[in-house]
Design a protein around this motif. Structure first.
Motif, PDB file in Angstrom:
ATOM      1  N   TRP A  66      42.575  34.949  34.216  1.00  0.00           N
ATOM      2  CA  TRP A  66      42.860  36.070  33.314  1.00  0.00           C
ATOM      3  C   TRP A  66      42.397  35.663  31.932  1.00  0.00           C
ATOM      4  CZ3 TRP A  66      45.979  36.567  28.888  1.00  0.00           C
ATOM      5  CH2 TRP A  66      46.339  37.880  28.514  1.00  0.00           C
ATOM      6  N   VAL A 115      35.334  40.909  35.155  1.00  0.00           N
ATOM      7  CA  VAL A 115      36.008  42.132  35.569  1.00  0.00           C
ATOM      8  C   VAL A 115      36.736  42.716  34.357  1.00  0.00           C
ATOM      9  CG1 VAL A 115      37.731  43.106  37.139  1.00  0.00           C
ATOM     10  CG2 VAL A 115      36.284  41.182  37.883  1.00  0.00           C
ATOM     11  N   THR A 174      45.840  44.098  33.796  1.00  0.00           N
ATOM     12  CA  THR A 174      45.076  42.880  34.067  1.00  0.00           C
ATOM     13  C   THR A 174      45.986  41.726  34.489  1.00  0.00           C
ATOM     14  OG1 THR A 174      45.113  42.373  31.682  1.00  0.00           O
ATOM     15  CG2 THR A 174      43.131  43.423  32.559  1.00  0.00           C
ATOM     16  N   VAL A 226      39.035  37.987  34.676  1.00  0.00           N
ATOM     17  CA  VAL A 226      39.597  39.338  34.573  1.00  0.00           C
ATOM     18  C   VAL A 226      40.049  39.577  33.138  1.00  0.00           C
ATOM     19  CG1 VAL A 226      41.435  40.868  35.386  1.00  0.00           C
ATOM     20  CG2 VAL A 226      40.419  39.171  36.955  1.00  0.00           C
ATOM     21  N   ALA A 250      45.142  40.193  37.996  1.00  0.00           N
ATOM     22  CA  ALA A 250      44.711  38.788  38.007  1.00  0.00           C
ATOM     23  C   ALA A 250      45.650  37.953  38.874  1.00  0.00           C
ATOM     24  CB  ALA A 250      44.654  38.237  36.587  1.00  0.00           C
TER      25      ALA A 250
END
Ligand code: ASP
Ligand code: MG
Length: 452
Positions: free
Chosen positions: A146, A35, A130, A188, A134
């Motif tokens: 993350w 992601v 993020t 992520v 996350a």
């Protein structure tokens, strides 16, 4: 085979948006998604404004901007965790805002903002979005993680417009990031940011997250790079000009580039090039309508229709250069084009007749200078306030009758110039700027709205 899911600023703009993103990522968990997130909508702009204010000595203004950024993230954190974000998350966000505040104090004190500092500040947007997402996603999927993109996105040191070091980046992605990916969990990470050899934070330039997504995708050899945004892909025309415009199912890279040159609201082609070169399809999808339509961009089109889209660009100027001795004179065209080359003016469309050449230049071209340089050897007439309308399609060249159909659709318009692009994927006409929207609509009706 994994999949890259990139979400732009509008897709992570608040808690509701982030929940929707989480739902989409959750559905993709079996595919080992990577992601890639942008900063929350408007954050990057606010960080730039804050940094400029601070360096100009307006520390209070900078702090107000920073506070609005902080408020946006804290609101989202509360929204995601029903009013009670975990303490570690609040602490992590607070720490990042403290750092930011210290940076702004420093800028105000020094009165100096290097591109390197600006990158360090701008990168906070993606680090924040993020971190927040996350933390939320891990509450739904504890195996997910993350990841700091700066560990693998190796770039040169051109701060603000860093160039990725493709080979190093690929090797780092494979050794450090690939092992973390797996079915049942998401990783992520940040778009837009990287680091140079010395470890300094860099950014790929505004809007750079699409580029990041495609770099990650190419290095990992994923099945697909998904660009999730707020439109259902690339449209057959600007829907404001053609109400019945629809998302294009399949687009080739060349067509995407052509449409981008026409200012269509489409990805910058350079940003998806790494994926396309690696033969990975890039899809453009609507975050809030995941079951809706979308556009797939590939190296070569698999589309069936001759015409893919209608685009418009303007204003442009048309220069018509006439010389009765033109054909007799060897090197006339070379001499003419030298005038443009010398001034760094790019010529877009060219159409030639026996004694004249017409060409278009951008509205900001130095017209007087050009005319003065041409007049000694030819007559030069200028038509301002013109626009270009183009019929774009990779299969134009091998589909007979497209030009005839286009000109028939434009029968009631005064077409001043007609040109087939050198790459043969666009057929362009030049008209008065005021007539161009109606011409676009007429072409769209002819190629996309008739039962054929
Ligand atoms: N956040 C960065 C920008 O606003 C990068 C991106 O969103 O692609 O330019
Ligand atoms: Mg973007």
């Amino acid at each position: 085979m994994s999949v890259v899911m990139k979400f732009g600023g509008s897709s992570v703009a608040d808690a509701d948006c982030m929940r929707q993103v989480a739902t989409l990522v959750e559905r993709a968990l079996p595919e080992a998604p990577l992601v890639v997130l942008s900063a929350m909508g408007k954050t990057t702009d606010a960080l730039f404004r804050a940094a400029r204010a601070a360096v100009a000595g307006q520390l209070e203004l900078a702090r107000r901007e920073a506070q609005s950024v902080a408020a946006r993230h804290l609101d989202a954190a509360r929204g995601l965790f029903d009013g009670q974000p975990p303490e570690e998350l609040e602490a992590a966000l607070a720490q990042r805002f403290d750092e930011l505040d210290r940076i702004f104090q420093g800028l105000a004190l020094l009165g100096e903002l290097s591109p390197r500092s600006m990158d360090a500040i701008a990168a906070r947007g993606e680090l924040l979005s993020t971190t927040l997402f996350a933390a939320y996603f891990r509450a739904r999927s504890p195996a997910s993680a993350w990841f700091d993109a700066r560990e693998v996105v190796r770039t040169d040191s051109s701060h603000g417009a860093a160039q990725p070091r493709a080979e190093l980046l690929r090797a780092l992605v494979r050794s450090k990031l690939a092992p973390l990916l797996g079915p049942g969990r998401a990783v992520v990470t940040q778009g837009y940011i990287g680091a140079d050899e010395s470890g300094a934070t860099t950014t790929l330039g505004r809007g750079g997250s699409d580029w990041s997504a495609s770099l990650f995708g190419a290095a990992l050899g994923v099945r697909e790079v998904q660009i999730w945004t707020d439109v259902e892909g690339v449209y057959t025309a600007d829907p404001r000009l053609a109400a019945r415009a629809e998302p294009i199912a399949e687009l080739s890279f060349a067509e995407a580039a052509e449409l981008a040159a026409f200012g269509a609201k489409v990805l910058h082609p350079a940003t998806i090039q790494p994926a396309v070169e690696a033969d990975i399809p890039v899809t453009v999808r609507h975050t809030l309508r995941p079951a809706g339509r979308f556009t797939t961009i590939r190296g070569a089109s698999r589309g069936a229709r001759a015409v893919t889209a209608i685009a418009m660009r303007g204003p442009v100027h048309v220069l018509t250069v006439t010389s009765s001795r033109m054909l007799a004179q060897a090197g006339f065209l070379a001499r003419l084009f030298e005038v443009f080359r010398e001034r760094g003016v790019s010529v877009d469309l060219v159409a030639t007749a026996e004694v004249s050449v017409s060409l278009t230049v951008e509205a900001d071209a130095p017209l007087d200078e050009l005319v003065a340089a041409i007049t000694p050897f030819a007559r030069c007439d200028v038509a301002r306030e013109r626009a270009i309308v183009a019929v774009v399609g990779e299969r134009l060249r091998d589909t007979p009758g497209v030009s005839a159909a286009a000109l028939t659709a434009l029968a009631s318009f005064h077409v001043e110039m007609l040109s087939m692009g050198a790459n043969e994927i666009n057929l362009s006409v030049v008209l008065e700027r005021s007539a161009a929207p109606a011409a676009l609509a007429a072409l769209h009706a002819r190629f996309f709205e008739s039962a054929s």
